[in-house]
Scaffold this active site. Structure first.
Site, short mmCIF file in Angstrom:
data_model
loop_
_atom_site.label_atom_id
_atom_site.label_comp_id
_atom_site.label_asym_id
_atom_site.label_seq_id
_atom_site.Cartn_x
_atom_site.Cartn_y
_atom_site.Cartn_z
N CYS A 94 55.82 38.16 35.26
CA CYS A 94 55.20 38.62 34.01
C CYS A 94 56.04 39.67 33.28
O CYS A 94 55.87 39.85 32.08
CB CYS A 94 53.82 39.21 34.30
SG CYS A 94 52.74 38.07 35.15
N HIS A 119 50.08 45.74 32.08
CA HIS A 119 50.02 44.32 32.45
C HIS A 119 48.62 44.09 33.04
O HIS A 119 48.20 44.82 33.93
CB HIS A 119 51.10 43.97 33.48
CG HIS A 119 50.87 42.62 34.09
ND1 HIS A 119 50.79 41.48 33.33
CD2 HIS A 119 50.64 42.23 35.38
CE1 HIS A 119 50.55 40.44 34.11
NE2 HIS A 119 50.45 40.87 35.36
N GLU A 159 57.01 31.90 32.79
CA GLU A 159 57.16 31.48 34.18
C GLU A 159 56.50 30.12 34.37
O GLU A 159 56.17 29.74 35.48
CB GLU A 159 56.65 32.53 35.15
CG GLU A 159 55.26 33.05 34.88
CD GLU A 159 54.86 34.09 35.92
OE1 GLU A 159 54.79 33.74 37.09
OE2 GLU A 159 54.62 35.25 35.52
C1 LIG Z 1 42.74 39.34 42.78
C2 LIG Z 1 42.23 38.32 43.78
C3 LIG Z 1 42.91 38.53 45.13
C4 LIG Z 1 40.73 38.51 43.95
O1 LIG Z 1 40.20 37.37 44.64
P1 LIG Z 1 39.05 37.39 45.71
O2 LIG Z 1 39.59 37.85 47.01
O3 LIG Z 1 38.42 36.05 45.68
O4 LIG Z 1 38.01 38.41 45.10
P2 LIG Z 1 37.30 39.63 45.80
O5 LIG Z 1 36.37 39.12 46.82
O6 LIG Z 1 38.29 40.68 46.21
O7 LIG Z 1 36.45 40.14 44.56
C5 LIG Z 1 37.09 40.69 43.45
C6 LIG Z 1 36.39 42.00 43.08
O8 LIG Z 1 35.07 41.68 42.68
C7 LIG Z 1 34.14 42.46 43.41
N1 LIG Z 1 32.93 41.68 43.54
C8 LIG Z 1 32.72 40.58 44.31
N2 LIG Z 1 31.47 40.11 44.12
C9 LIG Z 1 30.87 40.92 43.23
C10 LIG Z 1 29.57 40.96 42.63
N3 LIG Z 1 28.64 40.05 42.93
N4 LIG Z 1 29.29 41.94 41.73
C11 LIG Z 1 30.22 42.88 41.43
N5 LIG Z 1 31.48 42.90 41.97
C12 LIG Z 1 31.80 41.93 42.85
C13 LIG Z 1 34.84 42.76 44.73
O9 LIG Z 1 34.27 43.88 45.38
C14 LIG Z 1 36.27 42.99 44.24
O10 LIG Z 1 36.38 44.28 43.68
P3 LIG Z 1 37.21 45.42 44.43
O11 LIG Z 1 36.59 45.60 45.76
O12 LIG Z 1 38.63 44.90 44.54
O13 LIG Z 1 37.10 46.60 43.52
C15 LIG Z 1 42.50 36.87 43.26
O14 LIG Z 1 41.91 36.68 42.01
C16 LIG Z 1 43.97 36.54 43.17
O15 LIG Z 1 44.62 36.17 44.14
N6 LIG Z 1 44.54 36.62 41.93
C17 LIG Z 1 45.94 36.28 41.69
C18 LIG Z 1 46.87 37.40 42.01
C19 LIG Z 1 46.69 38.58 41.09
O16 LIG Z 1 46.18 38.46 39.98
N7 LIG Z 1 47.18 39.76 41.51
C20 LIG Z 1 47.16 40.94 40.67
C21 LIG Z 1 48.35 41.85 40.91
S1 LIG Z 1 49.89 40.95 40.88
C22 LIG Z 1 50.18 40.67 39.19
O17 LIG Z 1 49.56 41.23 38.34
C23 LIG Z 1 51.24 39.66 38.85
C24 LIG Z 1 50.75 38.34 38.28
C25 LIG Z 1 49.58 37.78 39.08
O18 LIG Z 1 50.30 38.51 36.96
C26 LIG Z 1 51.86 37.30 38.35
C27 LIG Z 1 53.20 37.63 37.75
O19 LIG Z 1 53.67 38.73 37.67
O20 LIG Z 1 53.83 36.63 37.40
#
Ligand SMILES: CC(C)(COP(=O)([O-])OP(=O)([O-])OC[C@H]1O[C@@H](n2cnc3c(N)ncnc32)[C@H](O)[C@@H]1OP(=O)([O-])[O-])[C@@H](O)C(=O)NCCC(=O)NCCSC(=O)C[C@@](C)(O)CC(=O)[O-]
Length: 445
Positions: free
Chosen positions: A120, A244, A83
């Site tokens: 992906c 994935h 991609e």
């Molecule tokens: C995934 C987000 C949204 C997260 O981004 P964010 O909003 O900045 O992070 P957050 O605040 O939600 O923190 C992440 C996790 O860390 C924890 N956390 C926070 N601080 C601490 C700390 N101090 N100590 C321990 N833990 C901590 C926090 O609690 C959370 O855990 P959760 O509550 O979800 O279990 C971002 O990285 C993002 O937008 N990523 C891109 C999209 C993505 O990867 N989506 C996944 C599903 S879609 C997919 O897999 C397809 C893809 C992406 O591969 C593309 C394709 O298919 O082509």
């Protein structure tokens, strides 16, 4: 019927290493725990100046063909899933073939080449196409080269920036395969979603939180479709479950939901009933919200049980060992999860021959696919050849300033001039632009 599946795998990681806890977190003013504990990621692999999706794909493929003692005549198909393509017409597979023809005797003029797109999940779709081509008997004894290659970069300061990565996985698909044989049974979960997309733009528009919900919903649909299609999903019947893996934390969330689904109405649910009760059933509730609260409570309790921890430790945790060091490789992500799981199993001396894997692929936009694979007797020798851990360890660490510059180098809209941070040796490199705007490549001894 003759088995068809993965006969060999090679992996090529981007040569630069961005340490997320030590380098990225402080620059973003974040607690390192967000990356290491929350997302489950330690570092990202990024491409040096002379690397891109073609060089990584061609380098992995060259190693694979050489190791298997193959020449271009042995290959009847080259399918690239990506991609991150920089060309809307000419497929990346033609660039890769052009590279390989610089170093192999002969050419790929009679190989069918293409490019697969569905975020992906297209890596698995390309695998599927190759499998179907061989199964249909159209391969004339030849093999398919399937490559998943991506430079997964996000816009600077997008929350997704933490999950970046770059690398390629080359897989040889053949009859009587040495690594795994694919099953016919498949399940799909597919819907028109706008959670992650790149409408005529290099970096994705992402609704990160929603993308996680969509991932879980489509996986669940695919699992149900797989079961309807006769697929076995008893959790004890799989040695490894590669998902994935955009980041390991996502897999942690999916795994407990998957386990809950798969133990329903099995002896495992019965055995756990004394400890945490039976799973809530919707018919026992008048109110949907109460039912969903009960399911959430049950799932949290399930995640704390020894039964779940043992299952996760055995079938899922080993598959994350590469991803946690390299980030999301988009199309290659589920394929490095498979390789990581098999490599850990080899190290632990696990006997996997004849045993099954359940492979859970996903692509935003959105589609999940689930199928089973049976590990083949040659898997140990094949997996022992992987040198991905050495590649990971020998990456060049970069500081934040270098990271900012390298992000610009790979940004199609940024003008920048930067010296490479590593010296290429025995590999294909990007070598400037041709007269029609094509990218040019050369092999460096
Ligand atoms: C995934 C987000 C949204 C997260 O981004 P964010 O909003 O900045 O992070 P957050 O605040 O939600 O923190 C992440 C996790 O860390 C924890 N956390 C926070 N601080 C601490 C700390 N101090 N100590 C321990 N833990 C901590 C926090 O609690 C959370 O855990 P959760 O509550 O979800 O279990 C971002 O990285 C993002 O937008 N990523 C891109 C999209 C993505 O990867 N989506 C996944 C599903 S879609 C997919 O897999 C397809 C893809 C992406 O591969 C593309 C394709 O298919 O082509």
């Amino acid at each position: 019927m003759t088995e068809v599946g993965i006969d060999g795998i090679e992996i090529w990681a981007g040569k630069l290493e961005l340490d997320l806890a030590e380098t990225f977190a402080p620059a973003q003013d974040d607690d390192p725990g967000k990356y290491t504990k929350g997302l489950g990621l330690y570092s990202s692999s990024l491409p040096d100046v002379y690397e891109d999706i073609v060089t990584m794909a061609a380098n992995a493929s060259k190693r694979l063909l050489e190791r298997k003692g193959l020449t271009p005549d042995d290959i009847g198909r080259i399918d690239v899933a990506t991609e991150s393509s920089f060309d809307k017409s000419k497929p990346i597979s033609t660039y890769v073939a052009g590279c390989l023809e610089q170093t192999f005797e002969g050419d790929f003029h009679h190989a069918n080449k293409g490019e697969r797109k569905f975020a992906c999940v297209s890596g698995t779709q390309a695998l599927d196409d190759a499998y179907n081509w061989i199964r249909a008997g159209r391969n004339r004894g030849r093999k398919a080269l399937v490559i998943a290659t991506d430079t997964a970069l996000y816009e600077r300061d997008d929350p997704g920036e933490a999950t970046q990565g770059a690398g390629a996985v080359a897989m040889l698909i053949d009859e009587d395969p040495d690594v795994t044989a694919l099953s016919d049974a498949q399940g799909f979960g597919s819907a028109d979603e706008t959670d992650f997309l790149k409408p005529n733009q290099q970096f994705p528009s992402v609704d990160g939180k929603r993308s996680m919900q969509v991932y879980l919903a489509r996986m669940r649909e695919a699992m149900m479709d797989f079961e309807r299609n006769g697929g076995d999903t008893h959790p004890d019947n799989f040695e490894l479950i590669p998902f994935h893996t955009p980041f390991p934390g996502m897999v942690r969330k999916a795994a407990v939901l998957g386990y809950r689904h798969c133990i329903r109405d099995t002896e495992i649910e019965d055995e756990l009933a004394e400890e945490i009760g039976r799973q809530p059933r919707p018919e026992a509730f008048d109110d949907e919200e109460e039912y969903l609260d009960a399911v959430k409570e049950y799932t949290e309790a399930l995640g704390e049980t020894d039964a779940y921890a043992d299952w996760y430790e055995r079938t899922v945790q080993p598959t994350l060992a590469i991803s946690e060091q390299v980030g999301n490789w988009y199309t290659g992500s589920v394929h490095i999860a498979r390789a990581a799981g098999l490599a850990e199993a080899l190290e632990e001396g696990r006997e996997l021959s004849g045993r099954d894997l359940l492979v859970a692929s996903y692509g935003s936009g959105a589609q999940a696919e689930i199928h089973a694979e049976t590990v083949q007797p040659g898997w140990e020798d094949e997996i022992a050849q992987l040198n991905i851990q050495e590649q990971i360890e020998s990456r060049e660490p970069i500081d934040f300033e270098q990271y900012e510059a390298i992000h610009d180098v790979h940004n199609h809209d940024a003008e920048t001039d930067m010296e490479p941070l590593t010296t290429p040796e025995g590999e294909f490199v990007f070598d400037g632009w041709g007269r029609m705007g094509e990218r040019k490549y050369t092999y460096v001894e």
